[in-house]
Design a protein around this motif. Structure first.
Motif, PDB file in Angstrom:
ATOM      1  N   ALA A  56     -30.732  -8.880   8.096  1.00  0.00           N
ATOM      2  CA  ALA A  56     -31.486  -8.455   6.915  1.00  0.00           C
ATOM      3  C   ALA A  56     -32.931  -8.958   6.979  1.00  0.00           C
ATOM      4  O   ALA A  56     -33.874  -8.209   6.689  1.00  0.00           O
ATOM      5  CB  ALA A  56     -30.796  -8.964   5.649  1.00  0.00           C
ATOM      6  N   PHE A  57     -33.116 -10.218   7.368  1.00  0.00           N
ATOM      7  CA  PHE A  57     -34.476 -10.752   7.493  1.00  0.00           C
ATOM      8  C   PHE A  57     -35.253 -10.002   8.581  1.00  0.00           C
ATOM      9  O   PHE A  57     -36.438  -9.680   8.403  1.00  0.00           O
ATOM     10  CB  PHE A  57     -34.425 -12.244   7.825  1.00  0.00           C
ATOM     11  N   ALA A  58     -34.593  -9.727   9.707  1.00  0.00           N
ATOM     12  CA  ALA A  58     -35.270  -9.014  10.801  1.00  0.00           C
ATOM     13  C   ALA A  58     -35.661  -7.600  10.370  1.00  0.00           C
ATOM     14  O   ALA A  58     -36.766  -7.126  10.676  1.00  0.00           O
ATOM     15  CB  ALA A  58     -34.361  -8.966  12.027  1.00  0.00           C
ATOM     16  N   ALA A  59     -34.777  -6.922   9.651  1.00  0.00           N
ATOM     17  CA  ALA A  59     -35.083  -5.566   9.183  1.00  0.00           C
ATOM     18  C   ALA A  59     -36.247  -5.576   8.206  1.00  0.00           C
ATOM     19  O   ALA A  59     -37.115  -4.681   8.241  1.00  0.00           O
ATOM     20  CB  ALA A  59     -33.837  -4.959   8.523  1.00  0.00           C
ATOM     21  N   ALA A  60     -36.296  -6.578   7.326  1.00  0.00           N
ATOM     22  CA  ALA A  60     -37.385  -6.662   6.361  1.00  0.00           C
ATOM     23  C   ALA A  60     -38.720  -6.901   7.065  1.00  0.00           C
ATOM     24  O   ALA A  60     -39.746  -6.297   6.704  1.00  0.00           O
ATOM     25  CB  ALA A  60     -37.100  -7.781   5.356  1.00  0.00           C
ATOM     26  N   ALA A  71     -47.648  -6.936  -8.349  1.00  0.00           N
ATOM     27  CA  ALA A  71     -47.156  -6.880  -6.970  1.00  0.00           C
ATOM     28  C   ALA A  71     -46.712  -5.457  -6.681  1.00  0.00           C
ATOM     29  O   ALA A  71     -46.804  -4.564  -7.540  1.00  0.00           O
ATOM     30  CB  ALA A  71     -45.999  -7.852  -6.765  1.00  0.00           C
ATOM     31  N   VAL A  72     -46.247  -5.240  -5.474  1.00  0.00           N
ATOM     32  CA  VAL A  72     -45.632  -3.969  -5.093  1.00  0.00           C
ATOM     33  C   VAL A  72     -44.184  -4.266  -4.715  1.00  0.00           C
ATOM     34  O   VAL A  72     -43.918  -5.055  -3.800  1.00  0.00           O
ATOM     35  CB  VAL A  72     -46.360  -3.309  -3.911  1.00  0.00           C
ATOM     36  N   ALA A  73     -43.252  -3.677  -5.457  1.00  0.00           N
ATOM     37  CA  ALA A  73     -41.827  -3.852  -5.159  1.00  0.00           C
ATOM     38  C   ALA A  73     -41.410  -2.815  -4.130  1.00  0.00           C
ATOM     39  O   ALA A  73     -41.660  -1.612  -4.309  1.00  0.00           O
ATOM     40  CB  ALA A  73     -40.995  -3.704  -6.428  1.00  0.00           C
ATOM     41  N   LYS A  74     -40.794  -3.266  -3.048  1.00  0.00           N
ATOM     42  CA  LYS A  74     -40.388  -2.370  -1.969  1.00  0.00           C
ATOM     43  C   LYS A  74     -38.897  -2.521  -1.713  1.00  0.00           C
ATOM     44  O   LYS A  74     -38.374  -3.641  -1.701  1.00  0.00           O
ATOM     45  CB  LYS A  74     -41.156  -2.692  -0.684  1.00  0.00           C
ATOM     46  N   LEU A  75     -38.226  -1.407  -1.491  1.00  0.00           N
ATOM     47  CA  LEU A  75     -36.804  -1.434  -1.133  1.00  0.00           C
ATOM     48  C   LEU A  75     -36.662  -1.103   0.346  1.00  0.00           C
ATOM     49  O   LEU A  75     -37.068  -0.024   0.796  1.00  0.00           O
ATOM     50  CB  LEU A  75     -36.003  -0.441  -1.972  1.00  0.00           C
ATOM     51  N   VAL A  76     -36.081  -2.014   1.092  1.00  0.00           N
ATOM     52  CA  VAL A  76     -35.896  -1.844   2.535  1.00  0.00           C
ATOM     53  C   VAL A  76     -34.447  -1.479   2.819  1.00  0.00           C
ATOM     54  O   VAL A  76     -33.520  -2.145   2.338  1.00  0.00           O
ATOM     55  CB  VAL A  76     -36.254  -3.142   3.291  1.00  0.00           C
TER      56      VAL A  76
END
Length: 333
Positions: free
Chosen positions: A164-168, A271-276
């Motif tokens: 999950a961290f790598a994908a983000a 901020a900008v909320a982003k969904l990965v």
């Protein structure tokens, strides 16, 4: 007075009778346990060696497992169920296990859900289902199946976090997207989504711009080598299920909240909320989010302004995340 003596005598007699009955019940349980252990040996050996198990054979394997413990007094199969979770791994439920005399004499006990696996020694109990991701592991091949199964599960739980961290990190390097709401998402489990500040994923999280609101720092203390030394013992870096999405707050602008007398500075967040999407390793939707502390709060909340601001900004961000996901995620952070 005579009636009182009769009542006291009756209570004493009843206590003696019940005590005798319970003692007789304990003897009966002990004799039954000894007889069951003697009978069970060859039955368990036969069931353990089978290529595939049915509920009755699985019950024998589990019963043999528990009766090896001197603390277990009685075992009884009731409505046993058996379900394959992976080749050579099955989830079992239905054996009533009593470890105290009250349950053993009166026919009660607990009914654990267990994982069975087929290894070099045949079928064995690998552990409790809730400790082994509902029996999601490959059949152990070594001499200690319980330890091997648990090690597999711990490795998988850590791998879910690392992925999950790598994908983000990969997604943050990609382009921005125009879609403010992710349409067509399934309902997202809060356990399958990470929520954190994007600048936690930088090379040096300690170099982040000072502000009042930090989201995801506990994850950083658990999982990021650069922060672990500061976090103390906050538990392992492990997920309870596959992490399908990550919510990131990027481009954060939040002057620290400062109060001086009857005035304050800061009290705003943007901020900008982003969904990965973790599988796709890309941002699938994003939207600008903001919050401004109402000035009237200063008149009534001067002493607790920081805690009130923190509570309100997080509540606003949770609503924004719900909008971002089209109502499919009610996040907790």
């Amino acid at each position: 007075m005579r009636i009182l003596k009769w009542l006291v005598g009756g209570v004493v007699v009843l206590a003696v009778v019940l005590g005798g009955a319970f003692a007789w019940g304990m003897q009966r349980v002990s004799r039954a346990r000894e007889a069951r252990v003697q009978v069970l040996g060859p039955l368990v050996a036969r069931a353990t060696a089978l290529e595939t198990l049915g509920p009755e054979e699985a019950c024998l394997v589990v019963e043999g497992h528990y009766l090896k413990r001197a603390t277990v007094l009685t075992t009884e199969c009731k409505r046993a169920t058996l379900e394959a979770t992976r080749p050579g791994v099955m989830r079992f439920h239905g054996l009533v296990v009593a470890s105290d005399w009250d349950d053993a004499v009166l026919g009660g006990g607990s009914v654990p859900t267990l994982c069975l696996s087929k290894g070099p020694r045949g079928w064995e109990v690998a552990g409790a289902s809730h400790q082994l991701l509902d029996c999601q592991f490959d059949p152990p091949t070594g001499p200690e199946p319980a330890k091997e199964a648990l090690a597999q599960v711990e490795h998988l739980r850590r791998a879910w976090m690392d992925d999950a961290f790598a994908a983000a990190r990969t997604a943050l390097k990609g382009p921005d997207v125009d879609q403010e709401v992710c349409e067509g998402l399934p309902t997202l489990s809060k356990w399958g989504v990470l929520v954190l500040d994007a600048d936690l994923l930088g090379d040096d999280p300690s170099a982040r711009t000072p502000r009042t609101t930090y989201i995801g720092d506990i994850l950083g203390y658990q999982c990021l080598p650069s922060m672990k030394k500061e976090g103390g013992n906050l538990g392992p870096c492990a997920a309870n299920q596959f992490i399908s999405h990550v919510v990131l707050f990027d481009a954060i602008d939040e002057p620290p909240l400062q109060v001086a007398g009857s005035s304050y500075s800061g009290g705003r967040y943007s901020a900008v909320a982003k969904l990965v999407d973790v599988r796709r390793q890309e941002v699938v939707c994003q939207r600008a989010v903001s919050f401004t502390l109402p000035e009237e709060l200063l008149l009534v909340m001067r002493q607790n302004l920081h805690s009130e601001y923190s509570k309100q900004v997080r509540a606003a961000l949770r609503q924004d995340v719900e909008k971002l996901t089209g109502g499919q995620l009610v996040a907790e952070f």
